[in-house]
Every structure is written in C-alpha cells, then in structure tokens.
Design a protein around this motif. Sequence first.
Motif, short mmCIF file in Angstrom:
data_model
loop_
_atom_site.label_atom_id
_atom_site.label_comp_id
_atom_site.label_asym_id
_atom_site.label_seq_id
_atom_site.Cartn_x
_atom_site.Cartn_y
_atom_site.Cartn_z
N PRO A 175 -3.04 3.49 -8.68
CA PRO A 175 -3.97 2.43 -8.28
C PRO A 175 -4.86 1.99 -9.44
O PRO A 175 -5.25 2.79 -10.30
CB PRO A 175 -4.80 3.10 -7.18
CG PRO A 175 -3.91 4.17 -6.64
CD PRO A 175 -3.15 4.69 -7.84
N ALA A 180 -3.28 -6.13 -0.12
CA ALA A 180 -2.49 -5.27 -0.99
C ALA A 180 -3.43 -4.42 -1.84
O ALA A 180 -4.59 -4.79 -2.07
CB ALA A 180 -1.60 -6.12 -1.90
N VAL A 181 -2.93 -3.29 -2.28
CA VAL A 181 -3.65 -2.46 -3.25
C VAL A 181 -3.16 -2.85 -4.64
O VAL A 181 -1.96 -3.07 -4.84
CB VAL A 181 -3.38 -0.97 -2.99
CG1 VAL A 181 -4.04 -0.09 -4.07
CG2 VAL A 181 -3.89 -0.57 -1.60
N ASN A 214 0.91 -7.47 -7.28
CA ASN A 214 -0.13 -6.44 -7.22
C ASN A 214 0.22 -5.18 -8.00
O ASN A 214 -0.36 -4.12 -7.76
CB ASN A 214 -0.43 -6.06 -5.76
CG ASN A 214 0.74 -5.39 -5.07
OD1 ASN A 214 1.87 -5.87 -5.16
ND2 ASN A 214 0.50 -4.28 -4.36
N THR A 228 0.68 -10.85 3.41
CA THR A 228 -0.15 -9.91 2.66
C THR A 228 -1.20 -10.66 1.85
O THR A 228 -0.92 -11.71 1.27
CB THR A 228 0.72 -9.05 1.73
OG1 THR A 228 1.61 -8.25 2.53
CG2 THR A 228 -0.13 -8.12 0.88
N TYR A 245 -2.14 -2.05 -8.43
CA TYR A 245 -1.62 -0.89 -9.15
C TYR A 245 -1.41 -1.20 -10.62
O TYR A 245 -0.97 -2.30 -10.98
CB TYR A 245 -0.28 -0.45 -8.55
CG TYR A 245 -0.38 0.05 -7.13
CD1 TYR A 245 -0.73 1.37 -6.86
CD2 TYR A 245 -0.13 -0.81 -6.05
CE1 TYR A 245 -0.84 1.82 -5.55
CE2 TYR A 245 -0.23 -0.36 -4.75
CZ TYR A 245 -0.59 0.96 -4.50
OH TYR A 245 -0.70 1.41 -3.19
N ASN A 286 0.04 4.45 2.22
CA ASN A 286 0.25 4.36 3.66
C ASN A 286 1.60 3.75 4.03
O ASN A 286 1.85 3.45 5.20
CB ASN A 286 -0.88 3.54 4.30
CG ASN A 286 -2.22 4.23 4.18
OD1 ASN A 286 -2.42 5.29 4.77
ND2 ASN A 286 -3.14 3.65 3.42
N ASP A 330 0.86 -1.18 0.00
CA ASP A 330 0.00 0.00 0.00
C ASP A 330 0.90 1.23 0.00
O ASP A 330 1.44 1.62 1.04
CB ASP A 330 -0.90 -0.03 1.24
CG ASP A 330 -1.84 1.16 1.33
OD1 ASP A 330 -1.69 2.12 0.54
OD2 ASP A 330 -2.72 1.14 2.20
N ALA A 382 -9.39 -3.34 -1.67
CA ALA A 382 -8.48 -2.57 -0.81
C ALA A 382 -9.12 -2.21 0.53
O ALA A 382 -8.41 -1.85 1.48
CB ALA A 382 -8.04 -1.30 -1.54
#
Length: 350
Positions: free
Chosen positions: A226, A214-215, A326, A62, A217, A54, A51, A208
């Motif tokens: 993202p 995980a985000v 990710n 994860t 991307y 953050n 992420d 998310a």
Amino acid sequence: MPASADTTWPSASAQSWRELIDKARDDGFNGVALVGHGGTIDGIAAIGIADAANGVPVTTRTRFEIGSMSKWVASVVVLKLVDQGMLDLDAPIGRYLPDYRADNGARLTLRRLMCHSSGLPNDVLKARQADPASRGVELPMPEAVRRYASGDLAFTPGTQWDYSQSNWILVQAIVERIGGMTYPALVDRLLVRPLGLKDSGIYSGDSAKTDGMAVGYAALTPSPQPKPNPIPGYMAMTGGFYTSAPDLLTLMNAVLSGDLLTARSRSELTTIQMPDQHYALGGRIRSAQVGGAMRELAWEDGSNGGFRMVARRVLADEHTVVTLNNASWDYQKLGDLADALLETTYVKSR
C-alpha cells in the motif's frame, strides 16, 4: 506521446480497444479504462484488484483518486460561482479575503492563482519536505492560509509559471468564504447532485477510508505494498477529488459540451493562459495528431500515492478516453495506452 521504450502498442487501425486492453493487462495494468463519445460509453474494462487485503476486485464503478485533475474540477466550481455573479476571475482577491495580507491581496487574482502564474511560493511543499509528518495534519483554513499561502511573491503575477500547490489553498479559502459552505459541500451542490454522479466527491485523509475506493499501491506483486498519501481537507482542491471512470466521462461531457457552465466560462476553462506550459485554468489544453488530423484536446493527468490517471477529450468532436490506475503503473505507459485507445475511437470513421 511517443511509445515508451519497452512497450509498443499495436496499431489502432488494426487493433480494437479490447486488444489494447488485453495487452495492457498482460503488462501489469490494474484499474479501469474507458473509451467514449459525448456522454456515451463505447467500451469499458475493469482489470485487477481494488483492495488486496479484502479481496475486492476492480469494477467499472470503483472509485479512484484523480490527483492533480482535482484542480480542473476546482476550476469548474470556481467558474460556476463566476456564472452566479459571486466571483470575478480578475478582481483582486483582497475583495474576497479582507483579512489576507494587503499587498498580495491587491496584486493576486483568481486567474493568476488558477493558472500557476501568481508568484505565490509553494510553501506547503517546502513544509512537507522539511517535516514529512505534516502531510496528514489537519488545519483550519485560516491557519493553512497563514502558514502556506501568505509568502512573499517570487515574481510579478503573470510573468512566469510555477506549479505551486499553495495557489489552490488560497483559492479554496476564497471559494469557501464566498460560497458560504465547505468545499466538499459546494462540490456536492454544484456538481455531484445536478449531474447525478454516483461515485464522486471529496475525501480528506486516507482515501481508502471512503466507501467503494480502490487502495493505492506502490506495487501488487510479489506482494501488495500500500502507498497512501493522505490529503488534508485544506488541500482538497489540489488533489482531493475521487471518481469512477463513468462519472468522470459524465462530468467532462457536462463541462465541455453541456450546459453546466455558460459559454463564456467554458471558454475561460479551455483558453491557454501560459503558452509554454499549455496551461489553462486547472489543467492543460494541447494540440496533438489524433485520428489522422491535428486536434485540440483537454489534456488531463494526475497522481497521488499509488494512483495514476490520464484523461483526454477532443474538444471539437467529443471523443474521450479515461484511464485510472491504483498500482503505480508507469506513467509513460499509461499515457501511451490512453493515446492508443483514443486512436481506436476514430477507426470506423476513416
């Protein structure tokens, strides 16, 4: 898979799995890679950012979306209900959905839906292409079936293969009705709790928002971009499962080598239904040259938004590799990395 044009992985006979991971890191891999045997992790590496906003790094726990491998997970849930005598793969689905259109209900079976040979058109994809805003819209399951899984059949069931997400909307409707609870609750009851999975389950909407995820991307450099692709609850079977690499190894081991399924259901899961596509129920089975011999593998791939994943398991001797990414890393490179890592698991036994 052959090596991609701009990446040549070192020979597994001369390189360790760690050296392969180091090369992947240098080439932009962002995620988790695991090699194992049976249910044992022999090596695991966590690389990069989970992420960016953050400052959260990727760890071995994860959570990642696994995209279309969710259909393999869904097939396991269906087969658990088969083992319990609640479902029959070859019964007309009208038995389970009496309000469904009678002509299709008499011709379609769970087997045909689960191996994409039903003839049911991919109306959910057509709707999303016509109106991209419909992607994240939640619908009650009966309405989702009416809109997206009730079209006229494009061909006689069993005669062709067509990858239609609408198949799995219909399977989910059957499972929820016969199972007596929502699909996320069934996954929790039949898989997560019995196997002690710590980082797995079903999400809906933007993944998310799920703790520990995980985000996804489109890219992390030069600046994070993202790339979410929300999954509504009625499409949970098509792409709504999330997991960590250790949990996925545990699940694959329990399904393919353990006693989570009966021997008959495990055979159903790994029997190719559509030979031209190597497609079984919810996933593929392929033969490939691995470790100096032709071997039969569970061959899993998945993607959604910025997530990419590849998992391979040799059915006879349980050698396994899981790669989760990710940041939209090139799919060919991810497959090449998985193949090279799997080779390393045979080096010591040669």
